[in-house]
Write a protein that holds these residues in place. Sequence first.
Motif, PDB file in Angstrom:
ATOM      1  N   ARG B  49       1.329  -0.857   0.073  1.00 49.19           N
ATOM      2  CA  ARG B  49      -0.002  -0.211  -0.047  1.00 49.19           C
ATOM      3  C   ARG B  49       0.403   1.682  -0.105  1.00 49.19           C
ATOM      4  NH1 ARG B  49      -1.581  -3.816   1.609  1.00 49.19           N
ATOM      5  NH2 ARG B  49      -3.652  -5.074   1.658  1.00 49.19           N
ATOM      6  N   HIS B  78      -2.856   0.345   8.109  1.00 48.61           N
ATOM      7  CA  HIS B  78      -3.691  -1.537   8.172  1.00 48.61           C
ATOM      8  C   HIS B  78      -2.809  -2.479   8.807  1.00 48.61           C
ATOM      9  CE1 HIS B  78      -2.615  -5.059   5.168  1.00 48.61           C
ATOM     10  NE2 HIS B  78      -1.575  -4.961   5.357  1.00 48.61           N
ATOM     11  N   LEU B 185      -6.393   0.292  -0.977  1.00 45.67           N
ATOM     12  CA  LEU B 185      -5.617   0.068  -2.176  1.00 45.67           C
ATOM     13  C   LEU B 185      -5.720   1.312  -2.816  1.00 45.67           C
ATOM     14  CD1 LEU B 185      -5.637  -3.791  -3.232  1.00 45.67           C
ATOM     15  CD2 LEU B 185      -3.401  -2.925  -2.638  1.00 45.67           C
ATOM     16  N   ALA B 188      -4.068   4.285  -1.292  1.00 49.44           N
ATOM     17  CA  ALA B 188      -3.291   4.734  -1.829  1.00 49.44           C
ATOM     18  C   ALA B 188      -2.676   4.943  -3.349  1.00 49.44           C
ATOM     19  CB  ALA B 188      -2.519   2.439  -2.106  1.00 49.44           C
TER      20      ALA B 188
END
Lengths: 294, 294
Positions: B49, B78, B185, B188
């Motif tokens: 990420r 995370h 994700l 990111a």
Amino acid sequence: MTGSLAAYLKEKQQLVNDELMSRIGRLSIPSRLKESMKYSAEAGGKRLRPVLLIASCESYGGKTSAALSTSAALEMVHTYSLIHDDLPAMDDDHVRRGKPTNHKQFDEATAILAGDGLLTYSFDIISGEEQLTDGQKVTLIKLLSEAAGPKGMVAGQILDMQAENKESNLQELEQIHTLKTGQLLKYAVVAGALIGGAAKEQLLSLEEYAYYLGLIFQVQDDILDINGDPALIGKPVGSDEGNFKSTYPKLLGLEGAIRQKDVYLDKARQALKAAGVESSILLEITDYFSSRDH
Amino acid sequence: MTGSLAAYLKEKQQLVNDELMSRIGRLSIPSRLKESMKYSAEAGGKRLRPVLLIASCESYGGKTSAALSTSAALEMVHTYSLIHDDLPAMDDDHVRRGKPTNHKQFDEATAILAGDGLLTYSFDIISGEEQLTDGQKVTLIKLLSEAAGPKGMVAGQILDMQAENKESNLQELEQIHTLKTGQLLKYAVVAGALIGGAAKEQLLSLEEYAYYLGLIFQVQDDILDINGDPALIGKPVGSDEGNFKSTYPKLLGLEGAIRQKDVYLDKARQALKAAGVESSILLEITDYFSSRDH
């Protein structure tokens, strides 16, 4: 408590309750998660922190509506901390404010996630408030994450657990309370003043005020555990007695604890004066914190 | 994986590791809390990420240094989710990446608080980054709290638990993965592009790209569980077999899952093209996600 303070608190509590329920109600999320978040958020009591935030904002002439979302966010962070503190691995409490704790009503996994959800959602709410400038939002978020995070409330919870079954001195006791409950109370006062438009020097005095307010709150809590009315405080008196946790009366005696509270009260009043709001509702709230019977 | 991609990933992983350890290292907090946060943060694997965030920022000509703190914050979120997911009340996992899980190494209460601490600290970090404007910080915080909170990852975890021991169809499977792993994700990719200065239309295409990237990641995960090399993936193959959890190969057959992955891959490439970065490192990372062997 004066009649006007009671009416003031009641009005603001209602505003906070409505904001909380509307914020959670509008979420399109799995129903079990929503029910669990709602269950603990609506089990709230006096809404001390959000009401303090609003009162602080109003003391500097700020608009109530501009403070409402941040006050709801703060109450969500407080609620998350109660849900996680009640878990079996932490304080293992089964009842809170006369209702089953979140993990008893739902299950442990749901309670952990409801807490995580409330904490994370609070930052969503502040960053989305249209009545605040970007600069205000960034400061409000920075202060909230500091107050609630590893430097603040989370540190207080770890220290509190480590202090169980061990005698702490007055300094250690103050440190734990300052981190565990004081940080969010300080946030309430400072965030409200920021939204209300207080000047930088006033904020410093307010921080000092909030520090003593937190300690007054805690001493009174300890005192009520000894001479409070069980019907009013909602738990048997003497519940601190059985464990080895340090309290102000244990360290100073009941009379000493009351004297200590008066010392804190004086300092809180002086700081309020320095912050330029000595005649405000904040002074009334301070006296109420000091003399509350539940 | 090409040699240049391997070198790129290694360089960025090192940057992320250094940033994470320095951010946690500088905290003046109770030692047990710090050790526990550090333990899980340094047990990280590929840092997908944060590296993706940096790559996305660089693809739009942004400075790596401006993306570093947000990438560390994302990795903390995370990490918190892994710590809480591993708890006995959740997935009850004892080992992660060859080491005892956080609550096994410390205890449950510490693990819950370490997770809470990492989550809250992430907002502290973004709001304190001097290389970002207030407007960027507010957007980055809003998106992170949405991705990680009750509308995102937390919802995914609740749905994932509810889906255990029950057959899900392809649509339900996609929903769970999109919430549980896809949201971070997507964050990111979008956060990196925002820091890098991408235009609004490009961000929309990037969101679509990230959506498919998340699905590619998941299909490949499911495929590796069937035909992967246990020495490379770090767990026995066939571990999805024993439980009743739906996977792509179970729903579509192995060949069907591979075909489905190619469909997603095509869509991801098209979206990257629309986002104006088709020749970037992001394309290489996409191909790597699709063909990785661990």
